[in-house]
Every structure is written in structure tokens, then in C-alpha cells.
Design an enzyme around this catalytic site. Structure first.
Site, PDB file in Angstrom:
ATOM      1  N   HIS A 178       0.812  -1.227   0.000  1.00  0.00           N
ATOM      2  CA  HIS A 178       0.000   0.000   0.000  1.00  0.00           C
ATOM      3  C   HIS A 178       0.843   1.274   0.000  1.00  0.00           C
ATOM      4  O   HIS A 178       0.364   2.337  -0.375  1.00  0.00           O
ATOM      5  CB  HIS A 178      -1.039  -0.003   1.140  1.00  0.00           C
ATOM      6  CG  HIS A 178      -0.491   0.346   2.482  1.00  0.00           C
ATOM      7  ND1 HIS A 178       0.134  -0.548   3.303  1.00  0.00           N
ATOM      8  CD2 HIS A 178      -0.478   1.525   3.153  1.00  0.00           C
ATOM      9  CE1 HIS A 178       0.509   0.064   4.413  1.00  0.00           C
ATOM     10  NE2 HIS A 178       0.146   1.324   4.357  1.00  0.00           N
ATOM     11  N   ASP A 235       7.422  -7.419   8.242  1.00  0.00           N
ATOM     12  CA  ASP A 235       6.226  -6.589   8.176  1.00  0.00           C
ATOM     13  C   ASP A 235       6.466  -5.301   7.393  1.00  0.00           C
ATOM     14  O   ASP A 235       5.628  -4.874   6.611  1.00  0.00           O
ATOM     15  CB  ASP A 235       5.783  -6.256   9.617  1.00  0.00           C
ATOM     16  CG  ASP A 235       4.437  -5.556   9.677  1.00  0.00           C
ATOM     17  OD1 ASP A 235       3.559  -5.909   8.863  1.00  0.00           O
ATOM     18  OD2 ASP A 235       4.254  -4.662  10.529  1.00  0.00           O
ATOM     19  N   HIS A 240       7.576  -2.248   2.376  1.00  0.00           N
ATOM     20  CA  HIS A 240       7.522  -0.791   2.233  1.00  0.00           C
ATOM     21  C   HIS A 240       8.908  -0.128   2.166  1.00  0.00           C
ATOM     22  O   HIS A 240       9.149   0.754   1.353  1.00  0.00           O
ATOM     23  CB  HIS A 240       6.733  -0.171   3.394  1.00  0.00           C
ATOM     24  CG  HIS A 240       5.430  -0.863   3.673  1.00  0.00           C
ATOM     25  ND1 HIS A 240       4.608  -1.337   2.687  1.00  0.00           N
ATOM     26  CD2 HIS A 240       4.795  -1.144   4.835  1.00  0.00           C
ATOM     27  CE1 HIS A 240       3.524  -1.880   3.229  1.00  0.00           C
ATOM     28  NE2 HIS A 240       3.616  -1.785   4.530  1.00  0.00           N
TER      29      HIS A 240
END
Ligand code: BG6
Length: 484
Positions: A178, A235, A240
């Protein structure tokens, strides 16, 4: 405007859907991006009525928008939404579902499936969709969006890919990260490649090192079990942070088309050197938060207390050093760090320039920073003379440009990505080669950490980076930069 299509949400009653997906779709409708022919089918394992589902949607919107949303759009939006139960003990559940969307004239025949479910269910659902022939493209397109994480290591990512690619080609698979939907990340490439002043200095001749930072004051919350099986490195860093690194350091793409951008990102990720196995402690550092004080929250528990297991060595703080093996970045360390429960929240990329002066007093001390969140800005830090009689009194001056102005549209990353899915734009989704390259880098550290269960460093919640993390710095002059 998105194509006439049916968007099918698996996991529509889950947390992500309540907080991001359904409110995001509402906002897209409000912005006129969803044509009247688009239908949203929420598939759930519970038998609830259409009426109950509409009330749930209302409740999600009430919470998200504090009761302030456009009621006219609400009526329009509700008409687009249909709930369909696929009960776990019904062997014909998928057959009936296929019959519904294939035969009912309300549903446009381009299908996008959004899998916001447990990772262990990804390939099962894709198999079930294929069994009832919902994935084959002929006159109409078929797309599947897969939430993160795509695998938990290289091996499982390859297995998952093997399993879903029996039914889908790469053009049909939308692997989400995202962060790529955040406009501040999209800004990185534009800033780098449309301003001719940056390119000449964006290399190892001028740059000392780069830091890619994500800090949260939040803890792991209710996700203790998920988090303990995951850890900060998997994570945040694998996804990201490595994506931010790729955008910051990749070469200029041939064009700004989705495919060309991905080609350069993949090249960059593949050119990052593996961390030397016998020196992992010099390149990677982990820690866990213990109880402490967080601004606005007060006293908070430590990770092990929340988990109710004092044996876990899973990291809530991870910092690593990487090197890129190409001429532009040769010998330049790149530091990536991520943490829960630090004293400040913020995501930013800081580029430190080399000191060109021999005289320490005249050190240039220049930084260039991409602020990703909460503030979206770009700035240079330079040294300037303080007005006055002292000739060489210097101070740091910030030349800052706000990338988001008060009147600019606020779009959540998920809104952008759902629209991309419906419009068939894969540029902000991950190619399988990116996922594989990222796991290849992270796997050895995860393996080393899980096999070495020596005591993990602890840091007090609400404090700064643990000072022991400095072990990964290549040079004594380097230090963690705080956000701003
Ligand atoms: C998610 C992680 O991918 O990103 C979370 O699983 C993390 O642990 C979140 O909190 C951060 O996202 P954002 O958009 O709030 O920075």
C-alpha cells in the site's frame, strides 16, 4: 473512470475492509470515479441479510467520517453493494457464487477479486475461483488483487506464485504494497527525474549515505499473534522500506510507463548485495519495546507483556545496512530502520551529502529529505552564515517545499490502488521478481535471528532509537536522523 466491472471483496467484514476498503470505495464513488454500472460484491462466510450488510456499511462510514458524509452519495453507493455468503460447509458455495455473478444481469462481466483474507487462504481461493471458471479471460478481463504479505520467505513466495500462476498470468495479478499508493512515494520519482539539479549529485561522488526510516508510536495492538509470526523486518522492511529504497536509488526508466518503471525497480532490487552471513551483527540490529510512556496514550505495556510470552525474540525494531552493487552507489551505505512504539511517528528518506571541507568548522553538513508522512514535503538543509559580527558563525537553514497544500485532495493509498485495479494499471503493484528479490535479501537475516535466540535488546516505549543500533553504522560520523 473505471471500466464497467464487478469488484468482489473477500474478507469484506474484516478490519482492513471496514477501515480502508469500504470507506475508500465510498470516497471513489463520491469523487465520481465509480460508474453506476459498477457493482461491489462482498463475500463473507457468515449468513447475514442484505439489510444487515447495508447497516454494517452505514456503521463503517459513520465511524470513518465521524457521521459526516454525503447522504445522496450514500444512497447511490448502497445500491452498488451486495452481500453474498459462501458458507464454509457448503460444497457448492463457489458454484453458486459463480452462477450468481455470471447469470445475474446486474453484474458487469469484468471481474476484479480483492483478497483481503488470511495469507494461508490466498491460493485456496484462487483455486476455487478457477474451478468454477471465474478466472479465464476471453471477452472480459479477470484480475486478482492479493494483500500483503506475499509469502513469508522466498520459498513460500515461490510456492504461492507457482500455485496461483496455474490459473493466472502476471498481467492478472495485483500484489499490493500500500505504500506505493501513497502520493508522497509517487513524488520521489518525479522529484528525482524532473529536476535537473538533482541528477548530477545523486551518486557516490556526492552522497555519503542514505537513511530510510519508518517510525511508529503505535504498538502491535491486537495483532500480537500475527506480529509474533512476522516481526518488523518482514512486516515493514521487506515490503515498504525496500520499495522506498528502490524508488530513491533506481536508474531513470526509459519512459514513465508502468512496465518501464518496474523494470528499473527490479534491476535495482536485484543489484543489492546480500548481507555477509558471518557478519550479520554488523549489518542488522533488532530490539523489542518494553513498557514506557507514550505521548497522548500514557503508560503502555511492553511487547512481551502484550504477547503474554516472555520467550519471544521477535523484533519490533529492525535496522539494517545495505549496499547496492552498481557504479552509481558503489561503497555507499544505505540504512533502513523501522520501529513500533518510538517517541515519534514518521516516514522519511534522508540523503546525507559528503563533507567536502577539510576544516571541520566549515563542514557542509547538507541533507536532502523526502518527508513521506505525516508531513509531505521535500527539503534541503544547508549551512548559512548567522548575520552578525562573527564571520564564521553558521547555522542550518532549511529550504522546504510542502508537497501537499491544505486545499489539495486527500486520497488514501487504498483508494488509489483500488482504482488502479479497476482501471488495469499495475505500475503501483509488485511484480513477482520484486517480491523474490526482496525476500532473498531479508531471508538470511530472519533465519539468523530465529536461530540465535540470545537476549534481544530492549528499548523503553516512547524513547529514541536504541543506542546499540549504531553498531550497523559504517562510519563513526554517521548518526540516526530524526524526523521533522
Ligand atoms: C502495514 C504493517 O503494512 O503498514 C503495519 O503491517 C504498519 O504494521 C502499517 O503499521 C503502516 O502503514 P502506514 O500507512 O500507517 O504507514
Amino acid at each position: 473512470m473505471a471500466d464497467k466491472s464487478t469488484l468482489v471483496l473477500f474478507g469484506a467484514r474484516g478490519n482492513l475492509s471496514r477501515i480502508k476498503l469500504i470507506p475508500g470505495l465510498f470516497r471513489l464513488d463520491e469523487a465520481g470515479k465509480l460508474s453506476d454500472e459498477i457493482k461491489i460484491v462482498s463475500v463473507g462466510r457468515q449468513n447475514i441479510s442484505q439489510n444487515e450488510w447495508e447497516n454494517e456499511i452505514k456503521d463503517m462510514l459513520e465511524k470513518k467520517f465521524n457521521g459526516k458524509y454525503n447522504l445522496k452519495v450514500f444512497d447511490r453507493f448502497i445500491k452498488k453493494n451486495i452481500y453474498h455468503a459462501t458458507l464454509p460447509d457448503d460444497p457448492n458455495a463457489f458454484k453458486n457464487f459463480a452462477k450468481l455473478i455470471n447469470e445475474d444481469k446486474r453484474f458487469p462481466k469484468n471481474y476484479a477479486f480483492f483478497l483481503s483474507v488470511r495469507p494461508s487462504d490466498f491460493s485456496k481461493i484462487v483455486d476455487q475461483l478457477a474451478e468454477v471458471n471465474l478466472l479465464k479471460e476471453d471477452k472480459y478481463w479477470r484480475r486478482v488483487l492479493i494483500e500483503k504479505p506475499f509469502g513469508t520467505n522466498l520459498k513460500s513466495a515461490i510456492e504461492l506464485q507457482g500455485s496461483i500462476s496455474k490459473h493466472l498470468n502476471e498481467k492478472q495479478i495485483y500484489r499490493i504494497d500500500h505504500y506505493l499508493g501513497k502520493s508522497a512515494l509517487q513524488n520521489i520519482l518525479w522529484t528525482r527525474f524532473t529536476n535537473s539539479i538533482l541528477e548530477p549529485i545523486w551518486n557516490n561522488k556526492y552522497i555519503d549515505h542514505i537513511q530510510i526510516t519508518n517510525h511508529e508510536t503505535l504498538g502491535v495492538g491486537e495483532r500480537t499473534q500475527f506480529y509474533d509470526a512476522t516481526g518488523a523486518l518482514r512486516d515493514m522492511t521487506q515490503s515498504h522500506l525496500l520499495q522506498m529504497l528502490a524508488l530513491t536509488t533506481m536508474e531513470k526508466p526509459k519512459t514513465f510507463s508502468p512496465d518501464d518503471i518496474r523494470v528499473e525497480k527490479i534491476k535495482l532490487l536485484k543489484s543489492i548485495k546480500s548481507i555477509p552471513i558471518n557478519e550479520i551483527n554488523k549489518y542488522a540490529f533488532r530490539a523489542q519495546y518494553k513498557s514506557g510512556e507514550i505521548e497522548k496514550e500514557g503508560h503502555v505495556m511492553g511487547y512481551l507483556e502484550e504477547l503474554e510470552n516472555n520467550k519471544s525474540v521477535v523484533e519490533t525494531y529492525a535496522a539494517i545496512r545495505l549496499h547496492i552493487d552498481n557504479p552509481r552507489w558503489k561503497n555507499i551505505p544505505i540504512y533502513l530502520r523501522t520501529a513500533k512504539r518510538l517517541d515519534q511517528s514518521g516516514t522519511f528518506i534522508s540523503v546525507k551529502f559528503k563533507n567536502k571541507q577539510n576544516d571541520k568548522k566549515l563542514n557542509s553538513n547538507n541533507w536532502f529529505v523526502f518527508n513521506i508522512q505525516p508531513k509531505e514535503s521535500t527539503y534541503f538543509e544547508i549551512q548559512t552564515k548567522i548575520p552578525g559580527l562573527n564571520d564564521s558563525d553558521l547555522r542550518t537553514t532549511k529550504l522546504e517545499g510542502m508537497n501537499r497544500l491544505d486545499f489539495d485532495e486527500k486520497i488514501d493509498a487504498y483508494e488509489t490502488l483500488m482504482l488502479d485495479l479497476l482501471e488495469g494499471n499495475q505500475s503501483r503493484f509488485l511484480h513477482i521478481d520484486e517480491v523474490k528479490a526482496a525476500w532473498s535479501l531479508i531471508d538470511p537475516i530472519i533465519k539468523y535471528w530465529s536461530e540465535n535466540k540470545e537476549k534481544v535488546h530492549q528499548y523503553e516505549a516512547g524513547t529514541d532509537d536504541p543506542k546499540e543500533s549504531k553498531i550497523i553504522f559504517e562510519n563513526k560520523d554517521q548518526f540516526w536522523r530524526k524526523g521533522s
